[in-house]
Motif scaffolding. Sequence first.
Motif, PDB file in Angstrom:
ATOM      1  N   ARG A  30      19.774  72.345  -8.539  1.00 43.30           N
ATOM      2  CA  ARG A  30      19.206  72.047  -7.369  1.00 43.30           C
ATOM      3  C   ARG A  30      17.423  71.877  -7.536  1.00 43.30           C
ATOM      4  N   GLY A  51      21.078  81.214 -11.948  1.00 45.08           N
ATOM      5  CA  GLY A  51      20.313  79.993 -11.282  1.00 45.08           C
ATOM      6  C   GLY A  51      19.134  79.661 -12.203  1.00 45.08           C
ATOM      7  N   HIS A  89      18.570  77.891  -4.479  1.00 43.66           N
ATOM      8  CA  HIS A  89      18.275  78.471  -5.837  1.00 43.66           C
ATOM      9  C   HIS A  89      19.165  78.013  -7.019  1.00 43.66           C
ATOM     10  N   GLY A  90      20.070  77.079  -7.077  1.00 46.10           N
ATOM     11  CA  GLY A  90      21.172  76.598  -7.947  1.00 46.10           C
ATOM     12  C   GLY A  90      20.301  75.969  -8.770  1.00 46.10           C
ATOM     13  N   TYR A  91      20.795  75.997 -10.163  1.00 49.02           N
ATOM     14  CA  TYR A  91      20.252  75.383 -11.356  1.00 49.02           C
ATOM     15  C   TYR A  91      19.889  74.059 -11.166  1.00 49.02           C
ATOM     16  N   GLU A 121      29.812  78.435  -9.431  1.00 48.54           N
ATOM     17  CA  GLU A 121      29.161  77.597  -8.735  1.00 48.54           C
ATOM     18  C   GLU A 121      27.852  77.942  -7.754  1.00 48.54           C
ATOM     19  N   LEU A 122      27.893  79.226  -7.605  1.00 51.91           N
ATOM     20  CA  LEU A 122      26.839  79.873  -7.129  1.00 51.91           C
ATOM     21  C   LEU A 122      25.499  79.308  -8.029  1.00 51.91           C
ATOM     22  N   CYS A 123      25.532  79.677  -9.314  1.00 47.32           N
ATOM     23  CA  CYS A 123      24.369  79.578 -10.246  1.00 47.32           C
ATOM     24  C   CYS A 123      24.205  78.323 -10.431  1.00 47.32           C
ATOM     25  N   LEU A 124      25.043  77.322 -10.430  1.00 44.61           N
ATOM     26  CA  LEU A 124      24.641  75.981 -10.755  1.00 44.61           C
ATOM     27  C   LEU A 124      24.177  75.084  -9.114  1.00 44.61           C
ATOM     28  N   ASN A 125      25.096  75.312  -8.310  1.00 46.01           N
ATOM     29  CA  ASN A 125      24.789  74.499  -6.916  1.00 46.01           C
ATOM     30  C   ASN A 125      24.343  75.177  -5.743  1.00 46.01           C
ATOM     31  N   HIS A 126      24.063  76.379  -5.835  1.00 47.27           N
ATOM     32  CA  HIS A 126      23.349  77.013  -4.524  1.00 47.27           C
ATOM     33  C   HIS A 126      22.424  76.221  -3.699  1.00 47.27           C
ATOM     34  N   LEU A 180      18.453  84.667  -6.600  1.00 50.57           N
ATOM     35  CA  LEU A 180      19.909  84.281  -6.610  1.00 50.57           C
ATOM     36  C   LEU A 180      20.414  85.431  -7.235  1.00 50.57           C
TER      37      LEU A 180
END
Length: 364
Positions: free
Chosen positions: A37, A264, A33-35, A25-30, A4
């Motif tokens: 997910r 992520g 690779h989101g956290y 938003e990317l870090c948590l919900n990609h 990520l």
Amino acid sequence: MTALAAEIRERIRREGPLSVAAYMELCLNHPAHGYYRRGRPIGAAGDFITAPEVSQMFGELVGLWCAALWQTAGRPRPVRLVELGPGRGTLLADALRAAGTVPAFRDALDLHLIESSETLRAEQTALLGDAHPTWHERFETVPPGPALVVANEFFDALPIQQFERVGESWRERVVTVAPDSGALGFAVNCTACPDAARLGAAPAGAVIERAPAREALAAILAARIAAHGGAALIIDYGHERPGIGDTLQAVKRHRRHDVLADPGGADLTAHVDFSALAAAARRAGADTFGPIPQGAFLQELGIDARADRLRQNASAEQVAAIDAARLRLVGADQMGTLFKALAIAHPALGAPPGFTHLERARAR
């Protein structure tokens, strides 16, 4: 470098700096690779522990709170019991067990879980499968009808914007890539804070935070409650009114972590501005009560009496654990004051349990 992190660097090089909200938003919900997910973030083996994991008393009292409101609302059937971000399902498992003391309420429940993580959905199935829950990506797809909504440590992970004081103005903080090292870092762009005129002067480098996504969700919950009946209980850490300060933080393995170091791979959160949530809910037609400290809320609901009951048949070791858990939930130097509780309710309901002292104060 995580996958990520590489993707974020490439996106910044291609499209320009990311807002803090877009980065969160990317870090948590990609999707890949989101956290949230991947992995199992909650518990001793994860990155953090929430109140339901501290003690069964927390979820039990929330369950009884819901049952009491259902009775006040005229005992509707069915009633949608909704949890936003249910984690491993611990809160609802304890809440449903307590709800069994009010059989008619338990029979009226239609359970809905707002959860994006397939890993956590599997754990929720193991604990809550007998209650036949329905999963959703978003609250808006929950069927119409009266609803009781619980959101414990959910709003803190919704994206925020940050604005930094630069000269005589407030400019949006962004995430960019250092041209020499390639490392992620913070910078400011030319976007001004939308309500900067109300903020006045502040020292250079001061940071304020705004969370349109949080306010939008509070309004959605409130509009649903105002139209169909019910209530929502929001418990999170944060402040009663807006202020100046950078509260964005990362947590990994129960320790603070650099928010830019491991996209992520760590939980990202920021303090909740409860006054903004309450204002958005009232604009949407619902009543609000609080925020009040979590400790005061749980004590009005009867946590001390519940702890006494649990001690009756407990060993000395278990008694010590019960006492430690109660103190962690209500202690002024622990979760009792850092965490706040806010209720959003249909205007016909009046003050919900845990908040009735506010109504008595208004009457005086």
